[in-house]
Scaffold this motif. Structure first.
Motif: not given
Length: 132
Positions: A40-44
Motif C-alpha cells: 500500500x503505497x502512500x508516498x507522495x
C-alpha cells in the motif's frame, strides 16, 4: 462514507482482516517489498507522509501487542527510536538485525510505504486481541 479512523480503503480492509499475531509493516521509501506481500503505497514526496504520522494513524485504529524494529535504528535513526519507545511504552519492542527484519516482512499481510526518507524508519506491528 467513512468519517473517522483510517479513510484509506486498502489500509482499512487490511486492519479489519487482521487476526491475532498477524503483522503489517510501515516502511520508509527504501525498504524492499517482498514478492507476494501486498504493498500500500502512500508516498507522495520525500518525507510525506512521514513515518510518525503514518504510525500514529495506524496505531489509533489497530490493537498492537508487539513491535519489531531493526537494531540499526539505535545508531542510524535515534529520532525514530525515541519516538517508538515513547509511542509504544508498555508494549513489547523487539530488535533484530536489518537483514532479519527484511526476512520477517515476508510474513506480513501488507507493507505500507510512507514517504519517509530517513534510514531504518521501518516497523513491524503485530496484532493483539481487543475485547473492548
Amino acid at each position: 462514507m467513512k468519517k473517522q479512523g483510517i479513510l484509506n480503503s486498502h489500509i482499512s480492509k487490511v486492519l479489519a482482516d487482521l487476526g491475532h499475531t498477524d503483522t503489517i509493516v510501515i516502511a520508509d521509501v527504501g525498504l524492499p517489498i517482498p514478492e507476494g506481500v501486498a504493498k500500500i503505497d502512500l508516498a507522495l514526496t520525500l518525507g510525506s507522509p512521514s513515518f510518525a504520522e503514518t504510525v500514529n494513524a495506524i496505531a489509533s485504529d489497530m490493537e498492537i501487542e508487539k513491535v519489531v524494529i531493526a537494531e540499526e535504528m539505535k545508531t542510524d535513526n535515534s529520532e525514530a527510536l525515541h519516538y517508538i519507545e515513547e509511542k509504544f511504552e508498555g508494549c513489547a519492542i523487539e530488535e533484530c538485525p536489518h537483514e532479519e527484519f527484511k526476512q520477517l516482512t515476508q510474513k506480513a499481510k501488507a507493507v505500507i510505504r510512507t514517504g519517509e526518507a530517513k534510514p531504518f524508519a521501518n516497523i513491524i506491528l503485530q496484532a493483539g486481541v481487543y475485547f473492548g
